[in-house]
Design a protein around this motif. Structure first.
Motif, PDB file in Angstrom:
ATOM      1  N   MET A  94      38.758  50.562  45.863  1.00 49.18           N
ATOM      2  CA  MET A  94      38.917  50.397  47.108  1.00 49.18           C
ATOM      3  C   MET A  94      39.338  48.831  47.566  1.00 49.18           C
ATOM      4  SD  MET A  94      34.671  50.584  47.701  1.00 49.18           S
ATOM      5  CE  MET A  94      33.296  49.824  46.587  1.00 49.18           C
ATOM      6  N   PRO A  95      40.704  48.491  47.598  1.00 42.91           N
ATOM      7  CA  PRO A  95      41.183  47.157  47.511  1.00 42.91           C
ATOM      8  C   PRO A  95      40.890  46.551  49.134  1.00 42.91           C
ATOM      9  CG  PRO A  95      43.032  48.988  47.516  1.00 42.91           C
ATOM     10  CD  PRO A  95      41.576  49.663  47.419  1.00 42.91           C
ATOM     11  N   GLN A  96      40.380  47.509  50.105  1.00 46.25           N
ATOM     12  CA  GLN A  96      40.154  46.990  51.231  1.00 46.25           C
ATOM     13  C   GLN A  96      38.706  46.301  51.362  1.00 46.25           C
ATOM     14  OE1 GLN A  96      40.191  50.009  50.369  1.00 46.25           O
ATOM     15  NE2 GLN A  96      38.857  51.187  51.805  1.00 46.25           N
ATOM     16  N   VAL A  97      38.005  46.548  50.234  1.00 44.43           N
ATOM     17  CA  VAL A  97      36.465  45.960  50.570  1.00 44.43           C
ATOM     18  C   VAL A  97      36.348  44.741  49.477  1.00 44.43           C
ATOM     19  CG1 VAL A  97      34.071  46.725  49.916  1.00 44.43           C
ATOM     20  CG2 VAL A  97      35.821  48.358  51.091  1.00 44.43           C
ATOM     21  N   GLU A  98      35.647  43.820  50.095  1.00 44.37           N
ATOM     22  CA  GLU A  98      35.697  42.612  49.054  1.00 44.37           C
ATOM     23  C   GLU A  98      34.172  42.741  48.443  1.00 44.37           C
ATOM     24  OE1 GLU A  98      37.550  40.190  48.280  1.00 44.37           O
ATOM     25  OE2 GLU A  98      39.326  41.057  49.451  1.00 44.37           O
ATOM     26  N   THR A  99      34.145  42.155  47.428  1.00 46.27           N
ATOM     27  CA  THR A  99      32.619  42.044  46.702  1.00 46.27           C
ATOM     28  C   THR A  99      32.308  40.613  46.863  1.00 46.27           C
ATOM     29  OG1 THR A  99      33.097  43.698  45.052  1.00 46.27           O
ATOM     30  CG2 THR A  99      31.355  42.347  44.568  1.00 46.27           C
ATOM     31  N   VAL A 100      30.958  40.511  47.421  1.00 43.63           N
ATOM     32  CA  VAL A 100      30.383  39.048  47.565  1.00 43.63           C
ATOM     33  C   VAL A 100      29.316  38.798  46.871  1.00 43.63           C
ATOM     34  CG1 VAL A 100      29.444  37.846  49.451  1.00 43.63           C
ATOM     35  CG2 VAL A 100      31.246  39.199  49.969  1.00 43.63           C
ATOM     36  N   PHE A 101      29.080  38.041  45.912  1.00 42.61           N
ATOM     37  CA  PHE A 101      27.968  37.788  45.159  1.00 42.61           C
ATOM     38  C   PHE A 101      27.200  36.729  45.608  1.00 42.61           C
ATOM     39  CE2 PHE A 101      31.536  38.535  42.121  1.00 42.61           C
ATOM     40  CZ  PHE A 101      30.913  39.701  41.514  1.00 42.61           C
ATOM     41  N   LEU A 102      25.986  37.097  45.793  1.00 39.80           N
ATOM     42  CA  LEU A 102      24.652  36.323  46.393  1.00 39.80           C
ATOM     43  C   LEU A 102      23.587  36.045  45.244  1.00 39.80           C
ATOM     44  CD1 LEU A 102      24.492  37.711  50.125  1.00 39.80           C
ATOM     45  CD2 LEU A 102      25.695  35.725  49.408  1.00 39.80           C
ATOM     46  N   THR A 103      23.286  34.937  45.379  1.00 43.17           N
ATOM     47  CA  THR A 103      22.043  34.651  44.425  1.00 43.17           C
ATOM     48  C   THR A 103      20.992  34.442  45.149  1.00 43.17           C
ATOM     49  OG1 THR A 103      22.372  32.182  44.564  1.00 43.17           O
ATOM     50  CG2 THR A 103      23.399  33.265  42.585  1.00 43.17           C
ATOM     51  N   PRO A 104      19.709  35.070  44.683  1.00 42.75           N
ATOM     52  CA  PRO A 104      18.391  34.862  45.328  1.00 42.75           C
ATOM     53  C   PRO A 104      17.923  33.434  45.087  1.00 42.75           C
ATOM     54  CG  PRO A 104      18.146  36.031  43.236  1.00 42.75           C
ATOM     55  CD  PRO A 104      19.547  35.992  43.308  1.00 42.75           C
ATOM     56  N   SER A 105      16.808  32.921  46.061  1.00 38.84           N
ATOM     57  CA  SER A 105      16.288  31.669  45.888  1.00 38.84           C
ATOM     58  C   SER A 105      15.832  31.619  44.321  1.00 38.84           C
ATOM     59  CB  SER A 105      14.980  31.711  46.708  1.00 38.84           C
ATOM     60  OG  SER A 105      15.349  31.620  47.947  1.00 38.84           O
ATOM     61  N   ASP A 106      15.712  30.385  44.037  1.00 38.23           N
ATOM     62  CA  ASP A 106      15.456  30.030  42.688  1.00 38.23           C
ATOM     63  C   ASP A 106      14.146  30.692  42.280  1.00 38.23           C
ATOM     64  OD1 ASP A 106      17.729  28.289  42.567  1.00 38.23           O
ATOM     65  OD2 ASP A 106      16.171  26.376  42.868  1.00 38.23           O
ATOM     66  N   LYS A 107      13.234  30.792  43.146  1.00 38.53           N
ATOM     67  CA  LYS A 107      11.871  31.338  42.774  1.00 38.53           C
ATOM     68  C   LYS A 107      12.007  32.706  42.471  1.00 38.53           C
ATOM     69  CE  LYS A 107      10.113  31.690  47.346  1.00 38.53           C
ATOM     70  NZ  LYS A 107       9.253  31.340  48.483  1.00 38.53           N
ATOM     71  N   PHE A 108      13.067  33.499  42.784  1.00 36.93           N
ATOM     72  CA  PHE A 108      13.390  34.831  42.428  1.00 36.93           C
ATOM     73  C   PHE A 108      14.290  35.254  41.600  1.00 36.93           C
ATOM     74  CE2 PHE A 108      12.050  34.735  47.464  1.00 36.93           C
ATOM     75  CZ  PHE A 108      10.840  35.042  47.067  1.00 36.93           C
ATOM     76  N   GLN A 109      15.022  34.336  41.026  1.00 42.02           N
ATOM     77  CA  GLN A 109      16.160  34.561  40.028  1.00 42.02           C
ATOM     78  C   GLN A 109      15.656  35.361  38.744  1.00 42.02           C
ATOM     79  OE1 GLN A 109      18.724  31.314  39.658  1.00 42.02           O
ATOM     80  NE2 GLN A 109      19.566  31.508  41.664  1.00 42.02           N
ATOM     81  N   PHE A 110      14.555  35.176  38.208  1.00 40.59           N
ATOM     82  CA  PHE A 110      14.276  35.844  37.115  1.00 40.59           C
ATOM     83  C   PHE A 110      13.516  37.268  37.439  1.00 40.59           C
ATOM     84  CE2 PHE A 110      10.756  33.590  38.885  1.00 40.59           C
ATOM     85  CZ  PHE A 110       9.747  34.379  38.636  1.00 40.59           C
TER      86      PHE A 110
END
Length: 167
Positions: free
Chosen positions: A112-128
């Motif tokens: 689906m070339p018309q759709v972009e993937t966006v990476f989001l990181t959670p807050s530090d306290k939730f990363q694990f």
């Protein structure tokens, strides 16, 4: 905020964690509408049924009127395109997630070339936090309240009790 842009945040959400909730919150700051797309999970054995996972997700996002929760099965591409999605949100917790997510983003771009993937990181306290860890901790009798909402923690406790009680 992107005007009239629908983003889809797909996952199994078995169960939805505070990290997932944080990614949803971040996505609402970037996109006008967000669909939390709960995968039927045909490739995974889930602890919770699809209906239970949808209910937990709806409870988790109830304070975000621009977020809706839907289920999907089959190709994510078909779901995203059918709803007019322009972005797909993926959460990254650590470097170990990146390789898989990078490959997945490339495959999705091809589909689906018309759709972009966006990476989001959670807050530090939730990363694990991961759903897998949360399920394992719950099954082994550990405390999960720091990782999931009270409603999800209660559902986990009930589920674990039902799994361990004789049928």
């Amino acid at each position: 905020m992107a005007q009239n842009v629908l983003a889809v945040y797909p996952g199994t959400f078995d169960p939805i964690t505070l990290g997932h909730e944080d990614v949803v919150r971040r996505a609402t700051q970037l996109f006008e509408r967000v669909i939390v797309a709960v995968a039927a999970g045909h490739h995974k054995k889930t602890m919770f049924s699809l209906e239970e996972r949808i209910e937990m997700c709806r409870e988790a996002v109830k304070n975000y009127p621009q977020v809706q929760v839907e289920s999907f099965s089959g190709l994510l591409r078909d779901f995203v395109v059918a709803r007019g999605g322009k972005a797909m949100v993926r959460g990254l917790r650590a470097v170990t997630d990146f390789d898989y997510e990078f490959q997945l983003a490339g495959m999705n771009r091809s589909l689906m070339p018309q759709v972009e993937t966006v990476f989001l990181t959670p807050s530090d306290k939730f990363q694990f936090i991961s759903s897998t860890f949360v399920r394992e901790i719950a099954v082994l009798g550990g405390e999960v309240h720091k990782f999931v909402s009270p409603e999800v923690a209660d559902r986990l406790a009930v589920k674990v009790r039902s799994m361990s009680s004789p049928s």
